[in-house]
Scaffold this active site. Structure first.
Site, PDB file in Angstrom:
ATOM      1  N   LYS A 171       4.292   0.524   9.745  1.00  0.00           N
ATOM      2  CA  LYS A 171       4.398   1.795   9.016  1.00  0.00           C
ATOM      3  C   LYS A 171       3.836   2.951   9.832  1.00  0.00           C
ATOM      4  O   LYS A 171       4.304   4.076   9.721  1.00  0.00           O
ATOM      5  CB  LYS A 171       3.641   1.695   7.683  1.00  0.00           C
ATOM      6  CG  LYS A 171       4.517   1.145   6.569  1.00  0.00           C
ATOM      7  CD  LYS A 171       3.828   1.253   5.236  1.00  0.00           C
ATOM      8  CE  LYS A 171       2.979   0.033   4.987  1.00  0.00           C
ATOM      9  NZ  LYS A 171       2.431  -0.034   3.633  1.00  0.00           N
ATOM     10  N   GLU A 199       0.866  -1.170   0.000  1.00  0.00           N
ATOM     11  CA  GLU A 199       0.000   0.000   0.000  1.00  0.00           C
ATOM     12  C   GLU A 199       0.914   1.234   0.000  1.00  0.00           C
ATOM     13  O   GLU A 199       1.777   1.360   0.875  1.00  0.00           O
ATOM     14  CB  GLU A 199      -0.885   0.012   1.251  1.00  0.00           C
ATOM     15  CG  GLU A 199      -1.806   1.210   1.211  1.00  0.00           C
ATOM     16  CD  GLU A 199      -2.782   1.285   2.367  1.00  0.00           C
ATOM     17  OE1 GLU A 199      -2.749   0.413   3.249  1.00  0.00           O
ATOM     18  OE2 GLU A 199      -3.577   2.249   2.368  1.00  0.00           O
ATOM     19  N   ARG A 213       5.699 -13.111   9.465  1.00  0.00           N
ATOM     20  CA  ARG A 213       6.336 -11.813   9.211  1.00  0.00           C
ATOM     21  C   ARG A 213       7.795 -11.850   9.663  1.00  0.00           C
ATOM     22  O   ARG A 213       8.151 -12.597  10.574  1.00  0.00           O
ATOM     23  CB  ARG A 213       5.656 -10.720  10.033  1.00  0.00           C
ATOM     24  CG  ARG A 213       4.240 -10.430   9.654  1.00  0.00           C
ATOM     25  CD  ARG A 213       3.641  -9.426  10.627  1.00  0.00           C
ATOM     26  NE  ARG A 213       4.062  -8.068  10.304  1.00  0.00           N
ATOM     27  CZ  ARG A 213       3.414  -7.305   9.431  1.00  0.00           C
ATOM     28  NH1 ARG A 213       2.343  -7.732   8.815  1.00  0.00           N
ATOM     29  NH2 ARG A 213       3.844  -6.071   9.179  1.00  0.00           N
TER      30      ARG A 213
HETATM   31  P1  ATP Z   1       2.247  -2.182   8.006  1.00  0.00           P
HETATM   32  O1  ATP Z   1       1.488  -3.063   8.939  1.00  0.00           O
HETATM   33  O2  ATP Z   1       3.575  -1.745   8.498  1.00  0.00           O
HETATM   34  O3  ATP Z   1       1.424  -1.057   7.440  1.00  0.00           O
HETATM   35  P2  ATP Z   1       1.540  -3.742   5.808  1.00  0.00           P
HETATM   36  O4  ATP Z   1       1.636  -5.205   5.839  1.00  0.00           O
HETATM   37  O5  ATP Z   1       0.182  -3.180   6.008  1.00  0.00           O
HETATM   38  O6  ATP Z   1       2.592  -3.133   6.797  1.00  0.00           O
HETATM   39  P3  ATP Z   1       1.680  -3.434   3.008  1.00  0.00           P
HETATM   40  O7  ATP Z   1       2.140  -2.304   2.198  1.00  0.00           O
HETATM   41  O8  ATP Z   1       0.244  -3.809   2.937  1.00  0.00           O
HETATM   42  O9  ATP Z   1       2.112  -3.124   4.481  1.00  0.00           O
HETATM   43  O10 ATP Z   1       2.579  -4.717   2.745  1.00  0.00           O
HETATM   44  C1  ATP Z   1       2.832  -5.243   1.480  1.00  0.00           C
HETATM   45  C2  ATP Z   1       3.224  -6.682   1.604  1.00  0.00           C
HETATM   46  O11 ATP Z   1       4.364  -6.817   2.431  1.00  0.00           O
HETATM   47  C3  ATP Z   1       2.119  -7.504   2.228  1.00  0.00           C
HETATM   48  O12 ATP Z   1       1.916  -8.634   1.421  1.00  0.00           O
HETATM   49  C4  ATP Z   1       2.633  -7.867   3.576  1.00  0.00           C
HETATM   50  O13 ATP Z   1       2.186  -9.130   3.946  1.00  0.00           O
HETATM   51  C5  ATP Z   1       4.146  -7.837   3.390  1.00  0.00           C
HETATM   52  N1  ATP Z   1       4.801  -7.490   4.642  1.00  0.00           N
HETATM   53  C6  ATP Z   1       4.633  -6.380   5.384  1.00  0.00           C
HETATM   54  N2  ATP Z   1       5.355  -6.425   6.508  1.00  0.00           N
HETATM   55  C7  ATP Z   1       6.029  -7.602   6.487  1.00  0.00           C
HETATM   56  C8  ATP Z   1       6.945  -8.244   7.370  1.00  0.00           C
HETATM   57  N3  ATP Z   1       7.329  -7.681   8.517  1.00  0.00           N
HETATM   58  N4  ATP Z   1       7.431  -9.450   7.016  1.00  0.00           N
HETATM   59  C9  ATP Z   1       7.071 -10.024   5.865  1.00  0.00           C
HETATM   60  N5  ATP Z   1       6.208  -9.476   4.994  1.00  0.00           N
HETATM   61  C10 ATP Z   1       5.684  -8.276   5.285  1.00  0.00           C
HETATM   62 MG    MG Z   2      -1.333  -3.793   4.672  1.00  0.00          MG
END
Ligand code: ATP
Ligand code: MG
Length: 562
Positions: A272, A35, A262
């Site tokens: 984020k 995102e 994760r």
């Molecule tokens: P945040 O919770 O920090 O906002 P998010 O998962 O919502 O992170 P996205 O931009 O939606 O952020 O993430 C894109 C992809 O990266 C998703 O498929 C998510 O599963 C993966 N991802 C995010 N954080 C991690 C992590 N710590 N380890 C592995 N994959 C991750």
């Molecule tokens: Mg997300």
């Protein structure tokens, strides 16, 4: 390939099995769906390495970079650009497979209308508050909205008018009609669309209703032909919802979702929201602050893409939740830079050393290897003269046991230079502090070798005072004190969790003259100090370096080799 087979994680194994069984027509499609509401962090690198890695490793495989841009209130082009830059920098290429969830807004709308028409979705006039309150809990079922039984005709009319912009934000939502008593709360009539009068960076003013992530995500995967939809474990409970949508829409072929754990690192925070707060509240200098776990922060710090990919390989892909020691990340970059970074000399806390028997007018340019184990990286010359800078720590008036550096009466090797013996010191009469160290040199020891083979244990680095360039060196330490900052968070402000000494600026360091011209992002091992990277702030007049990581091993090892 055999090595890859042996180290195959469970997801790659599923992919390999699917190919062998001829599922998905032999084609493999993955996607990385960030995102664009912030910068990518090292957790994302794990998902990037997995999705793009599969696309690279298997024949006929493709990975999409899909911007999950369903919420214009938090997203921006700045983030889109940064995400692209970071994925490229990590070494991956999406070719012409970059898409946006917003590319599918029209299709998603049509699919939603189909669900409404089939009686599987309804327009609800409940407020966000009411919806939350009626959703129930893990032990209590939810309560149906009074609008749940609205007629299909009326739902179709209202949904069309929502899209047409007839209603203000929050007046209505579209909800899936599933099961308010489901033990899985995600299935209790989740919201699919909300009204948001807000322009979108891709679609401008075309839309005033925007799909929710849970509605958009699975359908985008399907429309894009994704075969393996890989996500982190917290989406496991959403899978029944994604499958429900695909079932109702008769999607075929359809994506399969697989979840993995994760990546978490000690002393780092991957949310984020928290990273954004660190920036907004001014605790760090920006998203690319070298203390941040963002890809851009790590890059500015001096991490290589190879070291980050290496970390992801070492951590592997499993369903087990765990927290990786920050030391593992540090050892990845240390190993990579040890093999590659050219060596140079820098003095962080300069102390003047005067070679009293060396002519004040004389200067020599001495050969210095750029890398001790890689002759192909060549040599440079470093200037030598009567007055040098050495590290304050490398001299002791009253040396403790096992101190193999310089002390009164002791002989030491100046790396690439001469053997020198300390004959005298100049001290501040008031404080007693050592102001200058006086030495004599052995003219026969040019290059640092004793002519008679006598043993000289200590080797120290130095710079010619006349030639050295003053530089700013930024030393970093962990940003959060606690290894698990979020667990320690309770009731505390973000600022209270931070390490007050996470950054120390050495304003009056000295470096080799050649380093004045170091391009931003060029990396070095400053001998005996650690690995350093030229900061984007660097200029020939004012070189600036960031310490990436210290050397694990002490100088002892290097001197033994000499
Ligand atoms: P945040 O919770 O920090 O906002 P998010 O998962 O919502 O992170 P996205 O931009 O939606 O952020 O993430 C894109 C992809 O990266 C998703 O498929 C998510 O599963 C993966 N991802 C995010 N954080 C991690 C992590 N710590 N380890 C592995 N994959 C991750
Ligand atoms: Mg997300």
């Amino acid at each position: 390939m055999s090595e890859a087979v042996e180290s195959r994680d469970f997801i790659r194994q599923i992919v390999a099995d699917d190919i062998a069984a001829g599922r998905h027509g032999g084609r493999i499609v993955t996607r990385f769906p960030p995102e664009p509401n912030g910068y990518l962090h090292i957790g994302h690198a794990k998902a990037i390495c997995l999705n793009f890695g599969i696309a690279e490793e298997f024949p006929d495989a493709q990975c999409f970079l899909r911007m999950d841009d369903t919420n214009p209130s938090k997203e921006s082009q700045e983030f889109v650009d940064a995400i692209q830059r970071d994925v490229r920098w990590l070494g991956f290429d999406w070719g012409n497979h970059q898409t946006h969830a917003s590319d599918y807004f029209e299709r998603l709308y049509e699919l939603a209308v189909r669900l409404v028409r089939a009686g599987d979705a309804y327009v609800d006039g409940s407020s966000a508050e009411e919806i939350r309150a009626s959703r129930g809990t893990l032990t209590e079922p939810g309560r149906a909205s009074p609008d749940r039984e609205r007629s299909i005709e009326e739902n179709l009319d209202l949904f069309a008018r929502m899209r047409a912009g007839e209603f203000p934000d929050g007046r209505y939502v579209l909800r899936a009609k599933i099961d308010m008593a489901s033990p899985n709360i995600n299935l209790r009539d989740p919201v699919m669309y909300r009204i948001m009068h807000r322009p979108h960076q891709m679609t401008g003013d075309t839309w005033c209703i925007y799909p929710m992530y849970d509605w958009a995500h699975g359908q985008c995967d399907w429309l894009e032909g994704v075969t393996h939809s890989l996500c982190t474990l917290e989406f496991e409970d959403h899978r029944p919802l994604y499958d429900w949508f695909l079932d109702r829409l008769g999607a075929s072929p359809r994506p399969r979702q697989y979840e993995f754990s994760r990546l978490n690192l000690t002393h780092f925070v991957m949310s984020k929201r928290v990273l954004s707060a660190l920036v907004q509240e001014g605790h760090v200098r920006g998203w690319d602050d070298p203390r941040m776990p963002t890809i851009q922060g790590l890059r500015r710090r001096g991490y290589t893409p190879e070291s980050i990919r290496d970390l992801c390989t070492r951590v592997g892909v499993t369903r087990k939740d765990n927290v990786v020691e920050m030391a593992v990340l540090e050892s990845c970059v240390r190993e990579d830079l040890d093999a590659r970074a050219p060596r140079a000399m820098a003095v962080l806390a300069p102390l003047k050393l005067v070679i009293t028997d060396y002519d004040a007018e004389r200067e020599e340019w001495l050969a210095a290897a750029n890398h001790p184990r890689r002759p192909e990286l060549g040599e440079r010359t470093v200037p030598f003269s009567r007055e040098l800078w050495i590290e304050r720590d490398d001299f002791a008036l009253d040396p403790p046991p096992k101190f193999h550096r310089l002390a009164p009466g002791r002989e030491v090797r100046l790396r690439y230079g001469y053997l020198v013996t300390c004959t005298d010191v100049v001290r501040d009469p008031a404080t007693g502090a050592v102001l200058e160290v006086h030495c004599t040199h052995d003219p026969q020891s040019r290059g640092g070798n004793a002519p008679d083979g006598r043993k000289v244990k200590g080797t120290i680095h130095w710079l010619s005072a006349r030639h050295a360039v003053s530089a700013e060196i930024r030393l970093y330490d962990r940003l959060f004190v606690d290894p698990n900052p979020m667990a320690a968070r309770e009731g505390k402000a973000l600022g209270e969790l931070l390490n007050p000494d996470s950054m120390a600026i050495v304003a009056d360091a000295m470096v080799e003259p050649s380093l004045a011209a170091a391009a931003p992002e060029s990396r070095f091992q400053f001998e005996r100090q650690g690995y350093f990277c030229a900061d984007p702030d660097t200029t020939p007049e004012r070189p600036v370096f960031n310490r990436t990581v210290t050397l694990r091993d002490t100088w002892a090892k290097v001197s033994r080799r000499d």
